[in-house]
Design an enzyme around this catalytic site. Sequence first.
Site, short mmCIF file in Angstrom:
data_model
loop_
_atom_site.label_atom_id
_atom_site.label_comp_id
_atom_site.label_asym_id
_atom_site.label_seq_id
_atom_site.Cartn_x
_atom_site.Cartn_y
_atom_site.Cartn_z
N CYS A 319 44.15 81.75 65.61
CA CYS A 319 43.24 81.81 64.34
C CYS A 319 43.38 80.43 63.65
CB CYS A 319 43.81 82.86 63.46
SG CYS A 319 45.51 82.91 63.06
N GLU A 415 33.46 80.11 64.36
CA GLU A 415 34.53 80.09 65.17
C GLU A 415 34.39 80.31 66.56
OE1 GLU A 415 37.34 83.67 64.69
OE2 GLU A 415 38.91 82.16 64.46
P1 NAP Z 1 38.48 91.59 67.04
O1 NAP Z 1 37.58 91.73 68.06
O2 NAP Z 1 38.02 91.67 65.52
O3 NAP Z 1 39.36 92.79 67.38
C1 NAP Z 1 40.56 93.14 66.57
C2 NAP Z 1 41.12 94.49 66.62
O4 NAP Z 1 39.69 95.26 65.87
C3 NAP Z 1 41.02 95.27 67.78
O5 NAP Z 1 42.08 95.96 68.07
C4 NAP Z 1 39.69 95.87 67.92
O6 NAP Z 1 39.66 96.86 68.78
C5 NAP Z 1 39.72 96.30 66.63
N1 NAP Z 1 38.11 96.78 66.37
C6 NAP Z 1 36.97 96.46 66.75
N2 NAP Z 1 36.02 97.26 66.36
C7 NAP Z 1 36.35 97.81 65.28
C8 NAP Z 1 35.78 98.86 64.34
N3 NAP Z 1 34.68 99.00 64.25
N4 NAP Z 1 36.93 99.37 63.68
C9 NAP Z 1 38.00 99.23 63.64
N5 NAP Z 1 38.54 98.44 64.60
C10 NAP Z 1 37.88 97.75 65.30
O7 NAP Z 1 39.35 90.34 67.10
P2 NAP Z 1 40.26 89.80 68.36
O8 NAP Z 1 39.11 89.27 69.22
O9 NAP Z 1 41.15 90.91 68.91
O10 NAP Z 1 41.17 88.68 67.69
C11 NAP Z 1 40.53 87.56 67.50
C12 NAP Z 1 40.20 87.17 66.01
O11 NAP Z 1 41.23 87.46 65.27
C13 NAP Z 1 39.93 85.95 65.69
O12 NAP Z 1 38.74 85.63 64.97
C14 NAP Z 1 41.16 85.27 64.90
O13 NAP Z 1 40.91 83.92 64.28
C15 NAP Z 1 41.55 86.23 64.44
N6 NAP Z 1 42.88 86.45 63.87
C16 NAP Z 1 43.40 86.16 62.78
C17 NAP Z 1 44.61 85.89 62.24
C18 NAP Z 1 44.90 85.81 60.75
O14 NAP Z 1 46.24 85.79 60.53
N7 NAP Z 1 44.22 85.16 60.15
C19 NAP Z 1 45.46 86.04 63.28
C20 NAP Z 1 45.11 86.26 64.76
C21 NAP Z 1 44.03 86.60 64.99
P3 NAP Z 1 39.02 96.61 70.65
O15 NAP Z 1 39.79 95.47 70.98
O16 NAP Z 1 39.28 97.83 71.31
O17 NAP Z 1 37.60 96.09 70.24
#
Ligand code: NAP
Length: 514
Positions: A319, A415
């Site tokens: 991120c 992003e």
């Molecule tokens: P994501 O697609 O948003 O998924 C994050 C989590 O949310 C996963 O466990 C996902 O499960 C779950 N999820 C999906 N749909 C959901 C719903 N409707 N209700 C509840 N939970 C749901 O993000 P990602 O691809 O794993 O991670 C990348 C993102 O994280 C990037 O945007 C990055 O910038 C951000 N990030 C931010 C930080 C920070 O500190 N700001 C740190 C690290 C990463 P599933 O995998 O089963 O879909």
Amino acid sequence: MQEFRNEPLTDFRDPDNRRRMAEALARVESDLGREYPLYIGNEEITTERRLTSINPSYKQQVVGVVSQADSALAERAMQSALAAFEGWRGRSFAERARYLFKAAAIMRRRRFELAAWMCVEAGKTWAEADADVAEAIDFLEFYGREAIRLGEVQPLVRIPGEDNELHYIPLGVGIVIPPWNFPLAILTGMTSSAVVCGNTVVLKPASPTPVIAAKFVEVMREAGVPHGVINYLPGSGGEIGDFLVDHPQTRFISFTGSREVGVRIYERAARVAPGQIWLKRVVAEMGGKDAIVVDDDADLEDAARQIVASAFAFSGQKCSACSRAVVLDSVYDQVLERVVELTELLRVGPATAADTDVGPVVDERAYSKILEYIETGKQEGELLTGGGPADGDGYYIRPTVFGDVDPHARIAQEEIFGPVVAFIRARGFEEAIRIANDTEYGLTGAVFSRNRDHLEYARREFHVGNLYFNRKCTGALVGVHPFGGFNMSGTDSKAGGRDYLLLFTQAKAVAERL
Ligand code: NAP
């Protein structure tokens, strides 16, 4: 107790450490393909529906086969967490902290093995995987100490005739939803911070990295965390995520992930369900579009090196990764040229190989999305290096640099979460900061400059949660750089900082007339 110190990173130039890592990888590779059940209360539950977790470096290699929860099992996990809350909430902060210290010791002993699991399941290179384990240990050690501090007598103004006190109590059952990109560190930080405060949780790991999450659960079980305090509930976010977020007995949601899912959770959590007697608390840490600004008097070689490190380590899937380089006109060509040269030296390959600089991206979905953005970039800027897939049987993408990108182009605003950096020209320093601020995010940023006035200007005006001068914009350390962003980057919860645990507590003030 010893003062908190960040866990040192492993030096892989040391032949002994290289040998230990190679051995850990060999052990992990002989343990691939195992089945992982859910863990609810004291029960391991195998379901008919399973998810196959694969190694992004070798698409044919199965890392593990993981049972998947449906909403009935999510309800069971919720009831298990509610039952465990009754006992866990009454323990002292110091007692709960000891579980974290024990877990940190176990992770230290399993350090190479845990890193090896991240190489195979998340596609992290040796150094990135090792740093992830070190950060997980840091969170356990840091939040353990912070919990002890919260459990101490809190300072209040004293008045005659009354005995006054304030203490922090837990909230209830929390839903912990981490991302896959720091599959051990962030998951450990989010879970341990909630439980050390006396809450119990339902942990729904990200679907690309459920095996590492299962390893975390193993560690916590070995540390003796009581049954039901941490319930491991892998399953599709789309399916069980909404159910858990909407549940009337959910007290808080701790989420880290994309803007899209974070906003959805925030909106849904705001609705009060029938029978719900509180307002849910949401901690949502989301995406970034992080910029490095290079001033005309900066150390240009250093700036170029740090841009490359921030943009391409872990294939840009942090991120905090640099996805925009905003460079003053007079030094633009020089910095860009050097970044392209350094980028072309990076070795792209399997994360398990010792000398790989850039591993694969995490899965098919990420791979296709990033390649689509690269095609968009070809319309929006000048492709200078990279621009497509790299060879191999995994999700490999060549580190990609675009020049002369308009600050409002899609690749400069959205992003991408992959190895792509957009170069943007600025006529002056203030304009560079304006460009850097001009997205809906506000997570990290860096400035390379020797000009004190410019650094002070950036200190005031560069609107990001984590700002760095003359260093890269990735690599926040627990306790040193409390981490969290502004605007659409999230609720600025500052993980790894002194304020963080307060988010998982409520304060009770008690006055007794004497
Ligand atoms: P994501 O697609 O948003 O998924 C994050 C989590 O949310 C996963 O466990 C996902 O499960 C779950 N999820 C999906 N749909 C959901 C719903 N409707 N209700 C509840 N939970 C749901 O993000 P990602 O691809 O794993 O991670 C990348 C993102 O994280 C990037 O945007 C990055 O910038 C951000 N990030 C931010 C930080 C920070 O500190 N700001 C740190 C690290 C990463 P599933 O995998 O089963 O879909």
